[in-house]
Structure formats: structure tokens, C-alpha cells
Design a protein around this motif. Structure first.
Motif, short mmCIF file in Angstrom:
data_model
loop_
_atom_site.label_atom_id
_atom_site.label_comp_id
_atom_site.label_asym_id
_atom_site.label_seq_id
_atom_site.Cartn_x
_atom_site.Cartn_y
_atom_site.Cartn_z
N UNK A 304 0.76 -1.04 0.16
CA UNK A 304 -0.02 -0.14 -0.11
C UNK A 304 0.83 1.41 -0.01
N UNK A 305 2.02 1.31 0.96
CA UNK A 305 2.56 2.62 1.07
C UNK A 305 3.41 2.90 -0.09
N UNK A 306 4.19 1.79 -0.82
CA UNK A 306 5.09 2.03 -1.73
C UNK A 306 4.21 2.31 -3.09
N UNK A 307 2.96 1.89 -3.13
CA UNK A 307 2.13 2.16 -4.30
C UNK A 307 1.65 3.57 -4.07
N UNK A 308 1.36 3.83 -3.16
CA UNK A 308 0.73 5.48 -2.84
C UNK A 308 1.80 6.41 -2.97
N UNK A 309 2.97 6.14 -2.61
CA UNK A 309 4.07 6.96 -2.99
C UNK A 309 4.34 7.37 -4.52
N UNK A 310 4.17 6.14 -5.00
CA UNK A 310 4.52 5.96 -6.74
C UNK A 310 3.32 6.62 -7.19
N UNK A 311 2.29 6.65 -6.66
CA UNK A 311 0.93 7.50 -7.29
C UNK A 311 1.23 8.80 -7.11
N UNK A 361 6.94 4.88 -11.55
CA UNK A 361 6.42 3.62 -12.20
C UNK A 361 6.97 2.37 -11.53
N UNK A 362 8.35 2.55 -11.15
CA UNK A 362 9.02 1.25 -10.77
C UNK A 362 8.39 1.04 -9.33
N UNK A 363 8.22 2.11 -8.61
CA UNK A 363 7.69 2.09 -7.03
C UNK A 363 6.05 1.30 -7.40
N UNK A 364 5.28 1.74 -8.12
CA UNK A 364 4.10 1.36 -8.22
C UNK A 364 3.94 -0.10 -8.84
#
Lengths: 667, 195
Positions: A304-311, A361-364
Motif C-alpha cells: 500500500x505505502x509504496x504504491x501510494x508514494x508511486x502514485x 512507475x518502478x515503485x508502483x
């Protein structure tokens, strides 16, 4: 769906055909697109034959869906099902409406509509593909999984009725906001803007109903990654559907259009709303399907957190890139020069933001691996007998025998009135929820109003596309060249629509007129300028410039980010297919005569020879007459040259320079 | 938000639905957007009618051109004197400026060494449109659009225009490799000051 209708799916065979057919379609689509077979309309790129496959699969889906509704054992359709009905009906209408095309080969075709009309149809489709493919089905999912995951009742039934019907009725009108300040007539553009503004509440209705459902469950958000995903999804939905109406305001759109802002808006919505809701649903449903516990809530929280930061990184980088580029496009010096006359300067400036986008994109994408691993471990921990399921059947629907008049038919007006009162005791809409066909017909009507009000005048009233006598059909060589332009996907980075702004006409030339596009099947206005607009590129450069530019773009434009197209100088273009193409174009309204079609090969040879000779006289490589570059150059040199225009200039500046030996006379 | 009644209306598959009314502020957005749209439609239909986008563009252009005119009225454009342009051809600072601009805007057609590519060779003593520094300045500033040479006066700041002329003058007779064959009339370059 099965749980909401208390019935097994109508046909397992249809489900399997639908599923595997769709997978095959995706493979076929990928193959078609990488081999350059595209209709060049956004979100509707697939060749006509695949469009037919889509339509067939969609009908199979619909039969299975409505079949299940028919055998349901629950009288009332839940709000999630309403949204699915809207999805199925609307996507069918949009897909068929926009994909009308005249084939010239198994994979090639020309849009049945031209220019402005094609643009209107395309964005009626394109905007509502977002509405009815990414919004309505996901609202349906939200209405099921969010209350399930939060274990809270849905906030308001009335709100769901209100926002469902307003959404379905209003969304369909909003398409023209993709075409502000283009050659689209202003009335259509205005309607698109206003209905987009009115769409604010209907869209937010979904968000409000989702978020207020969580009243009393907010404390769960601390521990539960599933709710975290869902809350961000719903919030993002709200943000996107506020940003959307705002961007549809003409003066805001003047900023965002053709920049990364628009791209960021769509994809942040897709990532934040669609992907996050999907993640939440998967984390919720997979353990339940396999009768086990989620392997690791911690891992899901990390995801959740890495996707949110990516977003967030993604969206911010796109906002900044978009507004930066716009600000650079429009910057003028006090003496009337553009501050950044070289388009490439405005691209190089935002490249650092593209690196941020890559990081995002890499994070997401990296987050997905956490999820796949987590779900894999979850499934592995399933008990051996997870698939054993006692068969449960809901009791069949029976008529309410206590209702007045249910047993004996009504024979008096009084009796009929009683009956009516009885069925309406829970409100008119409750009755509608029991009547699938009426419900679906009303959805179709709601969709039809906006569609027809915008399309019918556009097709019937000739005033919308003012005829320009000097605009002539493309020559056979230009037809071949235009197909190369489409095949190579030039429209993905280059627009062909000069907007009526001084900073555009100064950079590109006279703004584009509706009448100039009457032979454009499909239109190629584009949505994003990674490269400069090309509508007035005809005659701007010597032909040799195009040859060198395609072979190595940075040889003519230092710092260019455009890919190289050296194969255009070696591959030969296809003359044989041109008569078939011209016949297809004639079928959709281009006035080619029989003679022109018969002599196409000779006309091609003559025009190609002239261009090759020009290139050679400019000290370019010899022998290009039969190469694709020549056809493409013919098309590019034709672009925007059908009308005469003059650049507006002040009376005196350099021309008045006293030292001029003699005003530069014509050659 | 505590004022909601939370009366359960229906239940299906474990999901209950409350009978709460729509929040007031949401209804305000709804009616507000409808009223605004109606007003906008009436206002624009009455005030401007068809073609307002075009009218807006014309007004915008006119304003801008008036501004440009005013700028030139206040800062009359004084074309550089030939002596100044020739002096620049010996000034390393001017030449740096000219070389940078040449690489950015001219090299793509005239070649990195001005040897000629799509456009003519600029290092030999042949000139299609005249080889005096004044004529070169005019050719750059106004261009020869019908031959593909853009009017660079529209894009390049005046100081760099002069620097370009000086730079081109400094390349005279440099005979770079791969030069395009000579085109145009011979012109004996003006002597450099002090030479």
C-alpha cells in the motif's frame, strides 16, 4: 453477481468462452498493434476484424449477464447490478458507434466518419469508455466490496439512486471537452464543458456514499490494509472527478490540453481508483475464496505505502511537466518573439520530470510483486478441501400472494388502484429494480439523449463544417504516406490541430479550420504534444529535411527525443493496395473518380519521382522514389497547405530595417 | 455528521442500505453547477453567439501586435552597422555567442561546419542572396521562406542575429571537408577591420 442475484451464472460455457476469448483478443490486439495495424483512434486502435470479435464477445457477456438476471432468485436488483447494466449497454453502443469503418483489407480500414465528425464520435466514445469501462463497473464493485470489507451498511440508498441516474444521463454529454479550441463547433464544445461541470455531483455521489459508509469504521483503517486501499481508491476517484470537471472548463483546458497534465489526470485515475480498488478487492476476496487467511497483512501494508508514494510522485510530476510545458509554449518576448521558439527546448526542460515518473512507475509496479507473492502464499495456505462447497440454492421467487389482487385478477378500478399503491409502497424506484427490461430501456434512453443531441446536428447541419473549396482529397501517394504516418503511430506524439491562440499561430501557423479535415479518415488531431504540432508542417522544410529527420531526428533537431525511423529509407511502399484504399475512401465519402483510381499507379510514380528529384537536387541520397520516406514526405508536405494564410505581424519590425538593400523579392 | 438517522432499508447478501438523505453540501454542488451552466449558456448565447472563439483570437492577436508595435516604437530597431558586424568577427565573445546559436539553429541545414547540407555552403565565396554582412543579416532575419530558410528574426534575439553574421563572416574561406559544391554569385568578402 451470483451472490447478489442468489443464482448460479446463466451458462458456464458462455463464461468460459467469454474469458478465453477475451484473453485471445488481448494477445491478438498486442500483435496487431506492434505490427502497425491500427485504426489510429485512441482506445479504439484495434483493426476492424478485432472490433467485430470484441462485439461478439460483448454480446456473449451480455447474454450471460442478463440470462443470470432472468433466473435470479432475488427480486430487487442491488445498486451494483445497476451499474453493471449501464456498463454493458453503454460500452456496446459506444463501441459499435465509434468503430464504424470501411475495410480495404483484412486488417486495414478507414473510419466511416471524417475530420470533425470523426473527432466528435471518437471523444463521445473515448470519454465514455472511461465512464463506462473504468467508472461504472468499478462503482458496482465498490458498492459490493466496500461495505463487505468495512462491515458497515451503505450510507444512503437515495444517494445511490440519485447519482446512478444522473451519472448515466450526464456522462454521455461530456465527450466534446476533449476538443476545446479545436475545429469542433463551439456549441458542441460548450455543451461538453457544461455537462462536465454538472457531472461533478453525480461523480462525487459515489465517493460520498463510499466514504460515509465507513462512518464508524474509520478506526479499522489503522490496521486493515484492505480498507486503506479502498479508501485511497475512493478518495482518488473523488479527486479525479473533481479535476475532470475543472479541466473541462475551456480556459483551464487551454492549459492542460496537449500536455502531460491530461495524461496524468487519466492515468492517476486509473492507477489510484481502478488499480487500488482492485488491490483491495483481491486482498479481501482471495483469502475468502480459498477459505484461509491473508498470508501477511504487513506485506500488504508495505504494498500500500509504496504504491501510494508511486502514485503521488506520478501525478505531481505530470502536473508540473504539463504546466511547465504550457508556460514555455506561450511565453513571448516583448518584441513579439516566442521565448522558446524551438519546440525541443520545452521537451528537454521536462525530461527530469520524466525520470521522476519512471521512479514512480518502478515503485508502483514493484508493489505488484509484493501482492503477487502475498496472494501466492495465501493460496498455498488454503486447506486441501477448500473447493468443497455445499450446494445452496435460494428459494425460487414467488409472487407475493398477500398483495391485493394477486390471487384474483383486478376487475374494478378500485382494485387496480389498490394494487398499484401496494407495489409502490417502497417507492417507484423499488418497483423499477424488479423490472430488468424496463430498467435497461431507461438506461438506453438516458444514454441516447446526450448522444443524439450532440451527434444529430453535427451530421445534419452543414454549417458545422464549413466547406472550403480549395480543400482537395489526398493524392494516391499521399494516401499511402498517410497510412505510413498512422502505422508508425506518429499521432501519439504529434497533434494536427493548431488552436486559435496567438502562441500557437505564431509557432505553427494559421489555426486549423473544420473544413480542412473533410477527407481525414480517421482524424489525426492527437491528444498530446511530445513533439510539435504538424498541421502546418507542409512546405515548412525542404523535403531533404524530412529524409534526414526520419533517419536521424537529432541530425536536424539537436537534442530530439524522437525515435529513429531509418527503415523508411530502405523499405518500399506498397503501390498495389492504393486503389483498394481509394475505393474504401470513396465508399466513406471521398470523391475519387474511377479514372483517378485506375491511374493511381501512374500518379504515384509521377509524384514520387518529383519528390525524389527534389531530394536529390538538395544533395540528398538518390533513388528514393519507391521508398516509404517519399510517400510519407508527400503526405507531410501536403499537410495544412490547402488553404492560403498569412502570419499576422506588426506593421514594421524587421521589415522596416532601413539597411535593407532591397526587399527580398520572390525568386 | 451525527444527525443521520441510519434507518436500515434493505439487506441483501449481508449488505444493508441506510435510508439517509443526500448531504446538503452535495446537493448544493448539484444545483450550483446546474444554475451556473444555465446562466453560462444564456450569457454566451446572448452576448456572443457563433464565432466567439474566433473573435477572441482576433482580439488577442490585435492586442499582442499593438504591444509589439509599442515595443518597437519605444525601442526602435537599429540594424547593426557593417563595421560592427565585421568587428564582431574578430571578437571571441561575439563568436562564442554566434557559434552556439549556429549549432542550435543553423547546423541542421547548413552543416556543423557551415559546409552546406540541405542549405548552401556558407564558407566559400559564392552567395545566392548576396555576401555582404548587411545582406547576410537580411537573409537571416527575413529568411527565404519559399526555399526553406525561415525568417530567424522572428525567433532569434537581435544580439544573437548580429553574432551569427559575425560568426558566418569569420568562417569565410575555412574550406571544411565535405563541402557542398559552390552555388550563386562570387562575392569578395569585405576586409576585416584592421586587416
Amino acid at each position: 453477481m451470483q451472490r447478489l442475484l442468489k443464482a448460479r451464472l446463466f451458462s458456464d460455457a458462455l463464461s468460459k468462452i467469454h474469458f478465453w476469448g477475451w484473453q485471445l483478443l488481448i494477445v491478438a490486439a498486442a500483435l496487431a498493434l506492434v505490427t502497425g495495424h491500427t485504426q489510429a483512434k485512441e482506445y479504439a486502435e484495434l483493426p476492424w476484424i478485432l472490433d467485430i470479435v470484441i462485439a461478439v464477445l460483448w454480446v456473449i457477456f451480455a447474454v450471460n449477464f442478463f440470462g443470470t438476471i432472468a433466473i435470479r432468485r432475488e427480486k430487487h436488483l442491488y445498486v451494483a447490478i445497476w451499474f453493471y447494466i449501464a456498463t454493458i449497454v453503454a460500452v456496446a453502443i459506444l463501441h459499435i458507434g465509434n468503430s464504424m469503418a470501411m475495410p480495404y483489407s483484412w486488417l486495414g480500414s478507414y473510419s466511416a466518419y471524417a475530420g470533425v465528425k470523426d473527432a466528435l464520435m471518437q471523444w463521445w466514445y473515448g470519454h465514455n469508455a472511461v465512464a463506462f469501462f473504468l467508472t461504472t463497473p468499478y462503482l458496482g464493485l465498490m458498492y459490493y466490496y466496500l461495505p463487505k470489507a468495512a462491515e458497515r451498511p451503505v450510507f444512503s440508498y437515495r444517494l445511490s439512486i440519485m447519482h446512478f441516474w444522473s451519472l448515466v444521463f450526464i456522462y454521455i454529454w461530456a465527450g466534446p471537452h476533449h476538443l476545446h479550441y479545436s475545429a469542433l463547433p463551439e456549441w458542441a464544445s460548450t455543451l461538453g464543458m457544461l455537462f462536465s461541470l454538472i457531472l461533478w455531483m453525480p461523480s462525487w455521489g459515489g465517493m460520498v456514499n463510499g466514504l460515509l459508509t465507513l462512518r464508524g469504521a474509520w478506526h479499522k483503517l489503522r490496521e486493515d490494509p484492505i480498507l486503506k486501499f479502498m479508501v485511497v481508491a475512493v478518495t482518488y476517484y473523488g479527486m479525479s472527478t473533481f479535476e475532470g470537471p475543472m479541466m473541462s472548463i475551456k480556459s483551464v483546458n487551454a492549459v492542460s490540453h496537449f500536455t502531460d497534465w491530461t495524461i496524468g489526470h487519466v492515468h492517476a485515475g486509473a492507477l489510484g481508483w481502478n488499480a487500488f480498488l482492485s488491490f483491495g478487492i483481491l486482498y479481501w476476496a482471495v483469502p475468502r475464496l480459498w477459505k484461509t487467511q491473508l498470508y501477511s497483512a504487513r506485506l500488504a501494508t508495505v504494498h500500500f505505502w509504496i504504491s501510494t508514494i508511486g502514485l503521488i510522485l506520478y501525478q505531481v510530476s505530470m502536473w508540473v511537466a504539463g504546466i511547465t510545458q504550457w508556460a514555455m509554449w506561450r511565453a513571448f518576448e516583448p518584441d513579439g518573439r516566442l521565448v522558446y521558439p524551438d519546440f525541443i527546448e520545452t521537451v528537454i526542460r521536462i525530461v527530469p520530470l520524466y525520470w521522476v515518473r519512471l521512479l514512480a512507475a518502478v515503485l508502483f509496479f514493484g508493489g505488484l510483486f509484493f501482492m503477487v507473492w502475498n496472494l501466492y502464499k495465501t493460496i498455498r495456505s488454503a486447506p486441501a478441501n477448500f473447493a468443497e462447497e455445499p450446494e445452496v440454492k435460494a428459494p425460487p421467487l414467488v409472487r407475493d400472494l398477500s398483495a391485493p389482487g394477486a390471487v384474483t385478477p383486478p376487475d374494478t378500478y378500485d382494485h387496480a388502484l389498490y394494487r398499484l399503491q401496494h407495489s409502490l409502497r417502497h417507492g417507484f424506484h423499488r418497483v423499477l429494480e424488479g423490472r430488468t427490461i424496463t430498467f435497461t430501456v431507461l438506461v438506453v434512453l438516458a444514454l441516447a439523449v446526450g448522444s443524439l443531441v450532440e451527434a444529430v446536428p453535427m451530421f445534419l447541419d452543414k454549417d458545422n463544417v464549413k466547406e472550403i473549396a480549395s480543400v482537395k482529397p489526398y493524392t494516391p501517394l499521399e494516401v499511402a504516406g498517410r497510412d505510413i504516418y498512422i502505422r508508425e503511430g506518429c499521432y501519439n506524439c504529434h497533434s494536427q490541430m493548431v488552436r486559435p491562440f496567438r502562441y500557437e499561430t505564431e509557432r505553427y501557423g494559421e489555426y486549423s479550420k473544420a473544413g480542412e479535415f473533410v477527407y481525414d479518415h480517421p482524424f489525426q488531431w492527437g491528444s498530446k504534444r511530445t513533439g510539435p504540432d504538424l498541421h502546418r508542417v507542409g512546405g515548412k522544410y525542404p523535403s531533404l529535411w524530412h529524409v534526414r529527420h526520419m533517419a536521424r531526428p537529432d541530425s536536424t533537431t539537436p537534442g530530439s527525443v524522437m525515435p529513429r525511423y531509418p527503415h523508411l529509407l530502405t523499405d518500399r511502399f506498397d503501390t498495389a493496395s492504393v486503389p483498394a484504399k481509394m475505393r474504401a475512401l470513396r465508399a466513406v465519402g471521398t470523391p475519387y473518380t474511377d479514372g483517378e483510381i485506375e491511374t493511381a499507379a501512374a500518379a504515384i510514380a509521377a509524384q514520387a519521382a518529383a519528390i525524389a528529384a527534389e531530394i536529390e537536387s538538395q544533395q540528398g541520397p538518390p533513388g528514393l522514389a519507391d521508398r516509404e520516406i517519399t510517400a510519407l514526405t508527400a503526405y507531410l508536405q501536403r499537410l495544412g497547405t490547402d488553404i492560403r494564410w498569412k502570419r499576422p505581424a506588426p506593421a514594421l519590425p524587421l521589415a522596416a530595417a532601413p539597411l535593407a538593400p532591397a526587399a527580398p523579392a520572390a525568386r | 455528521m451525527a444527525e443521520y438517522e441510519d434507518k436500515v432499508l434493505h439487506e441483501l447478501d449481508g449488505i444493508q442500505e441506510f435510508d439517509n438523505p443526500m448531504p446538503g453540501w452535495l446537493m448544493a454542488i448539484w444545483w450550483g453547477s446546474i444554475l451556473f451552466s444555465a446562466a453560462y449558456l444564456v450569457f454566451y448565447a446572448l452576448a456572443f453567439g457563433e464565432g466567439s472563439m474566433e473573435a477572441e483570437y482576433r482580439a488577442q492577436t490585435e492586442r499582442a501586435l499593438t504591444g509589439v508595435q509599442a515595443h518597437y516604437d519605444a525601442n526602435p530597431l537599429v540594424p547593426p552597422a557593417p563595421a560592427e558586424l565585421l568587428a564582431g568577427a574578430a571578437d571571441p565573445l561575439v563568436l562564442d555567442l554566434g557559434a552556439a546559436r549556429f549549432a542550435r539553429s543553423c547546423a541542421s541545414c547548413h552543416g556543423e561546419l557551415a559546409q552546406g547540407l540541405i542549405g548552401p555552403n556558407l564558407t566559400d565565396d559564392r552567395w545566392i542572396h548576396g555576401g555582404s554582412v548587411e545582406q547576410i543579416f537580411q537573409s537571416i532575419a527575413k529568411g527565404w521562406p519559399e526555399k526553406g530558410m525561415p525568417p530567424w528574426g522572428r525567433a532569434v534575439p537581435p544580439a544573437e542575429l548580429s553574432a551569427l553574421v559575425s560568426y558566418v563572416r569569420s568562417l569565410q574561406g575555412s574550406s571544411p571537408p565535405g563541402a557542398r559544391p559552390p552555388e550563386g554569385e562570387p562575392f569578395a568578402a569585405e576586409p576585416m577591420p584592421g586587416a
